[in-house]
Design a protein around this motif. Structure first.
Motif, PDB file in Angstrom:
ATOM      1  N   ILE A 256       0.839  -1.205   0.000  1.00 31.90           N
ATOM      2  CA  ILE A 256       0.000   0.000   0.000  1.00 31.90           C
ATOM      3  C   ILE A 256       0.871   1.250   0.000  1.00 31.90           C
ATOM      4  O   ILE A 256       0.634   2.198  -0.765  1.00 31.90           O
ATOM      5  CB  ILE A 256      -0.942   0.001   1.220  1.00 31.90           C
TER       6      ILE A 256
ATOM      7  N   ASN B 115       0.345   2.013  -3.796  1.00 35.02           N
ATOM      8  CA  ASN B 115      -0.975   2.644  -3.888  1.00 35.02           C
ATOM      9  C   ASN B 115      -0.991   4.096  -3.427  1.00 35.02           C
ATOM     10  O   ASN B 115      -1.912   4.844  -3.778  1.00 35.02           O
ATOM     11  CB  ASN B 115      -2.007   1.840  -3.091  1.00 35.02           C
ATOM     12  N   ILE B 116      -0.037   4.492  -2.619  1.00 37.68           N
ATOM     13  CA  ILE B 116      -0.014   5.874  -2.128  1.00 37.68           C
ATOM     14  C   ILE B 116       0.901   6.716  -3.012  1.00 37.68           C
ATOM     15  O   ILE B 116       2.074   6.369  -3.217  1.00 37.68           O
ATOM     16  CB  ILE B 116       0.440   5.932  -0.663  1.00 37.68           C
TER      17      ILE B 116
ATOM     18  N   ASP C 155      -4.471   7.641  -1.467  1.00 39.52           N
ATOM     19  CA  ASP C 155      -4.396   6.192  -1.682  1.00 39.52           C
ATOM     20  C   ASP C 155      -5.253   5.939  -2.923  1.00 39.52           C
ATOM     21  O   ASP C 155      -6.481   6.060  -2.872  1.00 39.52           O
ATOM     22  CB  ASP C 155      -4.955   5.435  -0.460  1.00 39.52           C
TER      23      ASP C 155
END
Length: 374
Positions: free
Chosen positions: A156, A160-161, A171
């Motif tokens: 993540i 994703n960030i 995010d």
């Protein structure tokens, strides 16, 4: 009388029923009640909501899972071939991460996505739309996969960030603005909140594989069915048919009065002698006959370990042959004398001449019994 007959089989069948019901409950618990999913339709993953997440039966495309894989579990062979046994993916439910585990049975279906990406890159196909992906089914259960939590957190954070040109950090999977966490670079508070304490396993019903849940459910049902069959057999009198035929033939009242005045023989009180009738109380199918029908009584024995003999009372009429276990020779002799004392013609004791005559000429045997010459 009824109690004496029925207690012989009820003391075995009732515990057997209870054991079967306990086993059924045990199989049901072990199966996690998974068989209930056979009667449900799985819902699409994108329709999931936090409020009804636990226990949800879900279907999701292998393409979605393939695109959202964050961890692979497997090993490398001696030939340096990588074998993937499990894949861990994520789904977004109401803006939060739900981990989905894809087990070995479905790993190959997700491999199609990886192969498809390579084919697009090589120009073999124009887009992923040219491929057909299957749908997988699984159920949501409480608890995280702790062994892959750190991998998910890293995924993540790194994948994703991201920060856009305006300096806003989001995010991209959940759409959440995480700019305030980006200032310090510590996303732990966000991650602790956004990673759900649930997991979904594909190919599972509850916490068992679909096949395992089905087998355990079938075993549970079989145990219940067997318990019901035993109960029905008790009500139908299956285990006392000879006794019921005797009741119909000679009458409950007559037999009951005679039983009340009877004498019992044997360690287990299994031979009951009345003035008119004699009962052999067996575990199943107890028998009755009029004392006047008895033609021949004799002791029988079999040798036990240590040289000791176990004695039974042999008893024959025109239509029945009994061997009633009594234990001691003295008990057998007392029973024989008690039957003789009822005053009906009777052959006593065993020898080969009696046996030969009984088997070859029953009419002559009966005649000799009546005139006392045998």
């Amino acid at each position: 009388m009824n109690l004496a007959v029925r207690s012989r089989y009820l003391r075995l069948l009732i515990p057997a029923m209870l054991v079967l019901l306990v086993l059924a409950a045990l199989f049901w618990v072990l199966g996690g009640s998974g068989c209930v999913y056979r009667f449900r339709q799985p819902q699409e993953a994108d329709t999931l909501h936090l409020a009804d997440l636990e226990g949800s039966y879900v279907t999701v495309s292998a393409e979605t899972l393939g695109a959202q894989t964050y961890a692979f579990m497997g090993y490398t062979t001696e030939d340096e071939e990588t074998i993937i046994e499990e894949r861990y993916c994520y789904l977004i439910v109401d803006g939060k991460y739900l981990t989905a585990r894809v087990t070995k049975a479905d790993v190959a279906e997700l491999q199609k996505y990886d192969d498809g990406e390579q084919m697009v890159a090589d120009g073999t196909i124009g887009s992923m739309l040219e491929l057909k992906f299957g749908k997988l089914e699984g159920t949501v259960e409480p608890g995280e996969f702790k062994e892959t939590r750190d991998i998910l957190i890293k995924w993540i954070t790194e994948q994703n960030i991201s920060t856009d040109r305006e300096g806003v950090t989001t995010d991209k999977a959940t759409g959440a603005d995480v700019s305030r966490y980006a200032e310090t670079g510590d996303y732990s508070a966000y991650l602790n909140d956004v990673i759900l304490p649930y997991h979904m396993t594909m190919g599972y019903w509850g916490d068992r594989t679909r096949a395992g849940a089905e087998i355990l459910a079938i075993l549970a049902i079989l145990c219940v069915v067997l318990a019901l069959l035993i109960l029905i057999s008790i009500f139908l009198g299956t285990w006392e048919k000879p006794y019921r035929r005797a009741l119909q033939k000679w009458g409950r009242k007559s037999m009951g009065q005679d039983f009340a005045r009877s004498v019992r023989f044997g360690r287990k009180k299994n031979l009951v002698l009345g003035d008119k009738y004699i009962w052999w109380l067996r575990t199943f199918s107890s028998r009755v006959m009029p004392v006047e029908d008895v033609l021949w009584v004799y002791p029988r024995s079999r040798r036990l370990e240590g040289g000791k003999k176990d004695w039974s009372l042999g008893l024959r009429s025109e239509t029945q042959q009994w061997s009633v276990r009594q234990g001691e020779l003295g008990t057998v002799q007392r029973a024989m004398e008690a039957i003789r004392d009822k005053g009906y013609p009777l052959a006593m004791g065993f020898d080969k001449d009696k046996q030969k005559l009984f088997e070859k000429d029953l009419a002559q045997f009966k005649a000799k019994v009546r005139n006392g010459t045998i």
